[in-house]
Design a protein around this motif. Sequence first.
Motif, PDB file in Angstrom:
ATOM      1  N   ARG A 163       0.822  -1.212   0.000  1.00 44.52           N
ATOM      2  CA  ARG A 163       0.000   0.000   0.000  1.00 44.52           C
ATOM      3  C   ARG A 163       0.858   1.265   0.000  1.00 44.52           C
ATOM      4  O   ARG A 163       0.433   2.294  -0.520  1.00 44.52           O
ATOM      5  CB  ARG A 163      -0.938   0.002   1.210  1.00 44.52           C
ATOM      6  CG  ARG A 163      -2.150  -0.907   1.042  1.00 44.52           C
ATOM      7  CD  ARG A 163      -3.099  -0.779   2.218  1.00 44.52           C
ATOM      8  NE  ARG A 163      -4.347  -1.492   1.950  1.00 44.52           N
ATOM      9  CZ  ARG A 163      -5.366  -1.000   1.265  1.00 44.52           C
ATOM     10  NH1 ARG A 163      -5.295   0.231   0.784  1.00 44.52           N
ATOM     11  NH2 ARG A 163      -6.452  -1.711   1.059  1.00 44.52           N
ATOM     12  N   ARG A 212      -5.144   4.670  -9.466  1.00 40.71           N
ATOM     13  CA  ARG A 212      -6.200   3.894  -8.812  1.00 40.71           C
ATOM     14  C   ARG A 212      -7.184   3.470  -9.879  1.00 40.71           C
ATOM     15  O   ARG A 212      -7.333   4.118 -10.913  1.00 40.71           O
ATOM     16  CB  ARG A 212      -6.899   4.733  -7.736  1.00 40.71           C
ATOM     17  CG  ARG A 212      -6.000   5.089  -6.560  1.00 40.71           C
ATOM     18  CD  ARG A 212      -6.751   5.933  -5.532  1.00 40.71           C
ATOM     19  NE  ARG A 212      -5.954   6.181  -4.345  1.00 40.71           N
ATOM     20  CZ  ARG A 212      -5.078   7.168  -4.223  1.00 40.71           C
ATOM     21  NH1 ARG A 212      -4.917   8.020  -5.238  1.00 40.71           N
ATOM     22  NH2 ARG A 212      -4.380   7.321  -3.124  1.00 40.71           N
ATOM     23  N   TRP A 213      -7.877   2.380  -9.633  1.00 36.66           N
ATOM     24  CA  TRP A 213      -8.863   1.912 -10.601  1.00 36.66           C
ATOM     25  C   TRP A 213     -10.068   1.369  -9.835  1.00 36.66           C
ATOM     26  O   TRP A 213      -9.971   0.954  -8.689  1.00 36.66           O
ATOM     27  CB  TRP A 213      -8.257   0.856 -11.527  1.00 36.66           C
ATOM     28  CG  TRP A 213      -7.729  -0.363 -10.818  1.00 36.66           C
ATOM     29  CD1 TRP A 213      -8.339  -1.573 -10.670  1.00 36.66           C
ATOM     30  CD2 TRP A 213      -6.458  -0.484 -10.150  1.00 36.66           C
ATOM     31  NE1 TRP A 213      -7.548  -2.427  -9.952  1.00 36.66           N
ATOM     32  CE2 TRP A 213      -6.386  -1.802  -9.623  1.00 36.66           C
ATOM     33  CE3 TRP A 213      -5.382   0.387  -9.940  1.00 36.66           C
ATOM     34  CZ2 TRP A 213      -5.292  -2.255  -8.915  1.00 36.66           C
ATOM     35  CZ3 TRP A 213      -4.293  -0.069  -9.223  1.00 36.66           C
ATOM     36  CH2 TRP A 213      -4.250  -1.382  -8.722  1.00 36.66           C
ATOM     37  N   SER A 257     -11.534   1.222  -5.445  1.00 36.63           N
ATOM     38  CA  SER A 257     -10.568   1.005  -4.374  1.00 36.63           C
ATOM     39  C   SER A 257      -9.664   2.220  -4.197  1.00 36.63           C
ATOM     40  O   SER A 257      -9.363   2.943  -5.149  1.00 36.63           O
ATOM     41  CB  SER A 257      -9.709  -0.226  -4.680  1.00 36.63           C
ATOM     42  OG  SER A 257      -8.642  -0.336  -3.758  1.00 36.63           O
ATOM     43  N   GLY A 258      -9.196   2.409  -2.984  1.00 36.23           N
ATOM     44  CA  GLY A 258      -8.219   3.451  -2.720  1.00 36.23           C
ATOM     45  C   GLY A 258      -6.792   2.977  -2.910  1.00 36.23           C
ATOM     46  O   GLY A 258      -5.857   3.760  -2.787  1.00 36.23           O
ATOM     47  N   ALA A 279      -3.387   2.073  -4.685  1.00 32.51           N
ATOM     48  CA  ALA A 279      -2.717   2.643  -5.861  1.00 32.51           C
ATOM     49  C   ALA A 279      -1.533   1.770  -6.261  1.00 32.51           C
ATOM     50  O   ALA A 279      -0.791   1.272  -5.410  1.00 32.51           O
ATOM     51  CB  ALA A 279      -2.249   4.060  -5.556  1.00 32.51           C
ATOM     52  N   ASP A 289     -12.314  -1.314   2.131  1.00 29.76           N
ATOM     53  CA  ASP A 289     -11.688  -1.331   0.811  1.00 29.76           C
ATOM     54  C   ASP A 289     -11.181  -2.743   0.519  1.00 29.76           C
ATOM     55  O   ASP A 289     -10.179  -3.184   1.067  1.00 29.76           O
ATOM     56  CB  ASP A 289     -10.527  -0.330   0.793  1.00 29.76           C
ATOM     57  CG  ASP A 289      -9.856  -0.260  -0.572  1.00 29.76           C
ATOM     58  OD1 ASP A 289     -10.303  -0.971  -1.484  1.00 29.76           O
ATOM     59  OD2 ASP A 289      -8.903   0.518  -0.719  1.00 29.76           O
ATOM     60  N   VAL A 307     -10.054  -3.848  -2.366  1.00 31.52           N
ATOM     61  CA  VAL A 307      -9.124  -3.856  -3.493  1.00 31.52           C
ATOM     62  C   VAL A 307      -9.564  -4.876  -4.531  1.00 31.52           C
ATOM     63  O   VAL A 307      -8.790  -5.698  -5.011  1.00 31.52           O
ATOM     64  CB  VAL A 307      -7.669  -4.132  -3.029  1.00 31.52           C
ATOM     65  CG1 VAL A 307      -6.689  -3.744  -4.125  1.00 31.52           C
ATOM     66  CG2 VAL A 307      -7.342  -3.367  -1.766  1.00 31.52           C
TER      67      VAL A 307
END
Length: 691
Positions: free
Chosen positions: A124, A133-134, A137-138, A140, A166, A168
């Motif tokens: 992270r 980001r996509w 989610s936060g 990256a 989150d 992911v």
Amino acid sequence: MPELLIELFSEEIPARMQARAAEDFCGLLHKALVPLMAAAPRPLYGPRRIAAVGEMAARAETPGKEERGPRIGAPDAALEGFLRKHGATRDALTQEGQFWVLSKPGAVIEAPALLARVLPGLLRSFPWPKSMRWGTSGFAWVRPLQRILCLFDGVPVPFALAEGEDAVHGLAAADLTEGHRILAGTEPFAVRSLAGYEAGLRERFVIADAAERERVIEAGIAALAAAEGLEVVPDRGLLAEVAGLVEWPVPLLGSIDAGFMDLPPEVMRTTMRVNQRYFALRRPDGSAAPRFALVSNIVPQDGGAAIVAGNEKVLRARLSDARFFWDQDRKQRLEDFLPKLDGVVFFESLGTQRQRTERLESLAVRIAPLVGANLALAARAGRLAKADLASGMVGEFPELQGVMGRYYARQDGEDARIAEAIGAHYRPLGPGDAVPDEPVAMAVALADKLDQLAGFFAAGQKPTGSGDPFALRRAALGVIRIIRENGLRVPLREVLLATQPLLRPLVQQGLLPALPDVNDIMEFLAERLRVQLRAEGARHDLVAAVFGATPDDDLVRLLARAAALESLLATPDGANLLTAYKRAANILRIENRKDGPHDGPVDRDLLEADAERALAGAVESATTAVAAALAAEDFAGAMRHLAALRLPVDAFFDTVTVNDPKAELRANRLRLLGRLCAAMDTVADFSKIEG
């Protein structure tokens, strides 16, 4: 020791980021796992993955430790709070002196548990230069992360990147990875070891090791070129970049239309390299060949005919653009580009490129007689040095600055020395780049770099430990290399002082806060010289000693003095003389604190012992002889005169008591030691010499 294998599989990672990311990942892993991992893991990387493989202990026990608690008799609340903080009970406390002490047992760290605990946070916070980001989610990453493979001793270590709500996108570690997207499809396969990982990828058309991909590319294009009697123009940077673009390299050769072969070879190489990542080929005589090498990421069914044809078509378009700029630029003289530089800002505090050319012209004239260059030619070359920055070709390919100016100057009928200076004044561009060796080129190259140093120092843009955005360290090393490798006798301080009136108009306009501090720049150059000499294996303490003894700014003379000093210290006389100097300096330092300083002339009437009379005479003779030798730049002779002090110095310390009970004798002998040190310090600051 058990094996650790971690792979982070994503969409295509920019080639320029892969190696650094893999090294950073391995470094961060090692730091996080240091209780169990003795050495940093080995990085693997490619277009869609960065990985780390290493050895890691299965478990380790941390040593126990003691925590001091409240004083004996402290309130119960304080003691209870201390126990709660450490999760302990009163049974674990012992009394040591006036305090309660808690003995905490060591903990057993299990490798899988440690991995699962540290990896989510590590990923992270991973330091990508740029990330994205996509979805929702936060999290990256440089490109969308698709899989995480984590194996310890052949067993998957499951962990999720989820943090709070989150998820992911449900991404969690497992034992799966994928091969080549086109040649193998997206069907994942399971991995149990590094050997299985590399073999499985190879079966699916992926070479995991970047160094191996480089070797395949280099050997492949070299073999294809050799089959036609050609050779590849070396380009390590391009080789590394292409290795970061392909997983299964397949080298191919294409042809260049004959109609483009009259373009400058640098133009063709730059066009192919920058726009298409093609390798240039040349004939044995060094001339450009009408062929280029490319690297496919697939195994073509037709032997590469369609791929080559497509790339040849693209290259024709690229070279047509280059042809347009080449033809358009040559419709005017190089000098005609100068007015356009009025609109090109060099740096916000340093005016335009046109103003800079005026400074270069003046500074090149100042330097020309120092390097044996013709003044008129140096002035003209300085004036035209930056003109090609306004050309169409350099606007499209900044890498060709200087190169195109040289071609355009030749076309205009400028003196060959002017054209050479325009083309060479940026050099050296790096450690492996040759320095200019023609006098006019040397004058302009030095003017360019010294103006750069003076200007940015005046603008408050000195390099820091974390950055050098204006490449001032490279400029300083360029100055040093040009002077050293050409044996130039350049008074650097005088030349730097000559930059001040050239920069004064910018101060008057309020662009610069003040004129550059020449002492700061000289110290910066001296430090760069010390760095260079250390890299060469030279004794940096000798260079520091010579620099500390004289304000001389002639690098050739200073280095000759340092070399002579090194030769002296390599002899028994020199080594013993250094020991005697340090002994004398130590005595003076101690006694000066009591009632010093003990300087001034020696009173010959107070010289009682034969040894002190001999030393006084030797010091007086050496002082005169050394001064004459230094003035004549006979540094070896100066060292011989110093070496002659060895015997009288030894005799003095063997037979004379410096701190004599008689105050006047003691003071006179201390002054004699001061004269000895002063005589030696005219050659070098011996206090800075190690050993």
